[in-house]
Scaffold this active site. Sequence first.
Site, PDB file in Angstrom:
ATOM      1  N   ASP A  12       1.044  -1.094   0.007  1.00  0.00           N
ATOM      2  CA  ASP A  12      -0.024  -0.395   0.038  1.00  0.00           C
ATOM      3  C   ASP A  12       1.045   1.384  -0.258  1.00  0.00           C
ATOM      4  O   ASP A  12      -0.015   2.389   0.350  1.00  0.00           O
ATOM      5  CB  ASP A  12      -0.553   0.052   1.173  1.00  0.00           C
ATOM      6  CG  ASP A  12      -2.225  -0.806   0.762  1.00  0.00           C
ATOM      7  OD1 ASP A  12      -2.676  -0.838  -0.406  1.00  0.00           O
ATOM      8  OD2 ASP A  12      -3.242  -0.701   1.925  1.00  0.00           O
ATOM      9  N   LYS A  15       3.159   1.418  -4.801  1.00  0.00           N
ATOM     10  CA  LYS A  15       3.923   0.972  -5.855  1.00  0.00           C
ATOM     11  C   LYS A  15       2.790   1.006  -7.028  1.00  0.00           C
ATOM     12  O   LYS A  15       3.533   1.406  -8.202  1.00  0.00           O
ATOM     13  CB  LYS A  15       4.841  -0.612  -5.977  1.00  0.00           C
ATOM     14  CG  LYS A  15       5.316  -0.675  -4.645  1.00  0.00           C
ATOM     15  CD  LYS A  15       5.846  -2.016  -4.684  1.00  0.00           C
ATOM     16  CE  LYS A  15       4.808  -2.845  -3.759  1.00  0.00           C
ATOM     17  NZ  LYS A  15       4.575  -2.685  -2.487  1.00  0.00           N
ATOM     18  N   THR A  16       2.122   0.113  -7.227  1.00  0.00           N
ATOM     19  CA  THR A  16       1.175   0.369  -8.561  1.00  0.00           C
ATOM     20  C   THR A  16       0.643   1.164  -9.051  1.00  0.00           C
ATOM     21  O   THR A  16       0.639   1.714 -10.386  1.00  0.00           O
ATOM     22  CB  THR A  16      -0.028  -0.754  -8.046  1.00  0.00           C
ATOM     23  OG1 THR A  16       0.542  -1.847  -7.447  1.00  0.00           O
ATOM     24  CG2 THR A  16      -0.663  -1.532  -9.298  1.00  0.00           C
ATOM     25  N   HIS A  63       3.031  -8.562  -0.807  1.00  0.00           N
ATOM     26  CA  HIS A  63       4.226  -8.939  -0.118  1.00  0.00           C
ATOM     27  C   HIS A  63       4.887 -10.375  -0.527  1.00  0.00           C
ATOM     28  O   HIS A  63       5.877 -10.521  -1.048  1.00  0.00           O
ATOM     29  CB  HIS A  63       3.959  -8.491   1.544  1.00  0.00           C
ATOM     30  CG  HIS A  63       5.175  -9.018   2.053  1.00  0.00           C
ATOM     31  ND1 HIS A  63       6.256  -8.305   1.913  1.00  0.00           N
ATOM     32  CD2 HIS A  63       6.214  -9.659   2.993  1.00  0.00           C
ATOM     33  CE1 HIS A  63       7.425  -8.597   2.539  1.00  0.00           C
ATOM     34  NE2 HIS A  63       7.237 -10.007   3.196  1.00  0.00           N
TER      35      HIS A  63
END
Length: 552
Positions: A12, A15-16, A63
């Site tokens: 969270d 990154k995306t 993760h």
Amino acid sequence: MPLTVGTAGHIDHGKTWLVRALTGKDTDRLPEEQRRGISIDLGYAPLELPDGRRLSLVDVPGHERFVRNMVAGATGIDLFLLVIDAGEGTRPQTHEHLAILRLLGIDRGVVAVTKSDAVDPETLELAVAEAQELVPGTEVVAVSAKTGEGLGKLRAALAAAADGAERTHADGPARLYADRVFSLRGIGTVVTGTLWSGTIGEGDELRVEPAGLDVRVRSAQVHDRTVERAEAGQRVAVALPGIERDQLARGDALVEPGAYPVTYRLDVALEQLTELPAAVTVHLGTAAVPARVARRGRYAQLRLEQPIVAARGDRVVLRAATTVGGGVVLDPLPPRRVDPERLESLERGELGAIVYEPVLESSLSHLGELGGVAHAGDWVFSREWLEGFREDVHTRLRAADPRDPGVDLPAAPWAAALVPLLGVERRGSRLYLPGARPKADGGEELLAELAAAGPNPVKVSDAGLARVLEQEGRLVRVGDGMAVSAAAYERARAALVDECTAAGKITLARFRDLLGIGRRSAQLLLERFDADGLTRRVGDERVLRRAATRNT
Ligand SMILES: Nc1nc2c(ncn2[C@@H]2O[C@H](COP(=O)(O)OP(=O)(O)O)[C@@H](O)[C@H]2O)c(=O)[nH]1
Ligand SMILES: [Mg+2]
């Protein structure tokens, strides 16, 4: 081929979103496409750099999946993009991901302190300073995926990091660790993974290890397109007709047959993050195998529950509940006993230093080029060992019985191959100093006695002397410690051969009469002829052996 950038960072932390802001591609939606069989690529997004070059961004969601993917495919990753939420700062996964990157030797990249829009300038500054401290020597850029702030600077930073990055993929034989295996209608079983080294193309004959399954490549795809040859560093999908999906699994390796060791043991140079537990999971390629750790100082032997494919220089990641350490494989086929001295030599790259006594060169080929060793035939050994061995042989030769100044050829399998290096003469199974002749003291006396006795064997009191004279071809020993002169033996032999040629056979009595000697003497001579392979007993008679006839 573009360099690949792998994202890393706590869940969270953005990154995306950052990948999407940089590339326009939403990597979170890829797994869905993948489930529907549209794409074989995991979270891959192309990134155009200001100077026109392209990078390939890999963003793996979650993760656990990140860790799994990192420890698996990381040789395909050239640079990292570590993402830290400006408001939260570094978190446990930030540290673990960074540790894994270090363990894998991926030390170039950029840190993005993101969500800059959501914090006040002071917090942002603190977060940037903290990141700088965490990854010294790496450029840290404050960005916002939401507003686009800092994205230009981030692209420039990635371009700068890419400048110095070099592909380190080996030219070696093909090796690809399967990360996914599935079947496609009309195509059959498909394996995907990062090609660690070599190339793969249609028609290649490869092997699935550790199962030892021979396969033939129908086609290779890169980024969903069929290619003539897929290259090292690329993510590849390989179609393998004729094998079932369940004959292959994640962790298996697709390799050039025989090129890589399949092993239950790995000797590694350790890098430790925490106290190492005695039991760990060893990650190498996409394989994850439980193992016991036998530790010796900076080194350890990983004793695996299942075999894996490994090579010298491979990096492993060791995990328990979290990542506890890693290592570099020094010997993928080590002896069971852990020998720190040997491993030190291997670590320094002195492959020759682990060779002392002769070993088959083929047994060490997995370690690479052996420098500084001596060769003979299929054997390698150290010059130091050879010197010692030569010295030992010569010392024993000088001390040998003057009547037979030789020593036995050692019983070792390498002995014959090494004789030419020893400065000795080989006669049958014995070694001699060049030109050395047996000394036959008292021989003349004995020979005179034998000559007088003719075909009658004479008792010889000095057995050693008789052996020497026999080697010189001057007498022939028969049973009961007796001997006849070489000339008498030859005459007896000729008489026997003549008789057998004429009559087809000979009896003891006939032979005795022919030579005019006693029964016991005749018997001793005949037994010697039998032993020499000249005659064969048939009941009370003897006949010439066929081989003996041919030779006369
Ligand atoms: N304000 C703000 N929120 C962001 C930004 N980037 C991500 N987020 C938020 O953080 C959440 C997680 O981001 P995501 O990219 O999915 O995180 P990941 O788990 O690291 O991939 C998103 O759903 C957004 O709500 C940003 O630049 N600014
Ligand atoms: Mg994500």
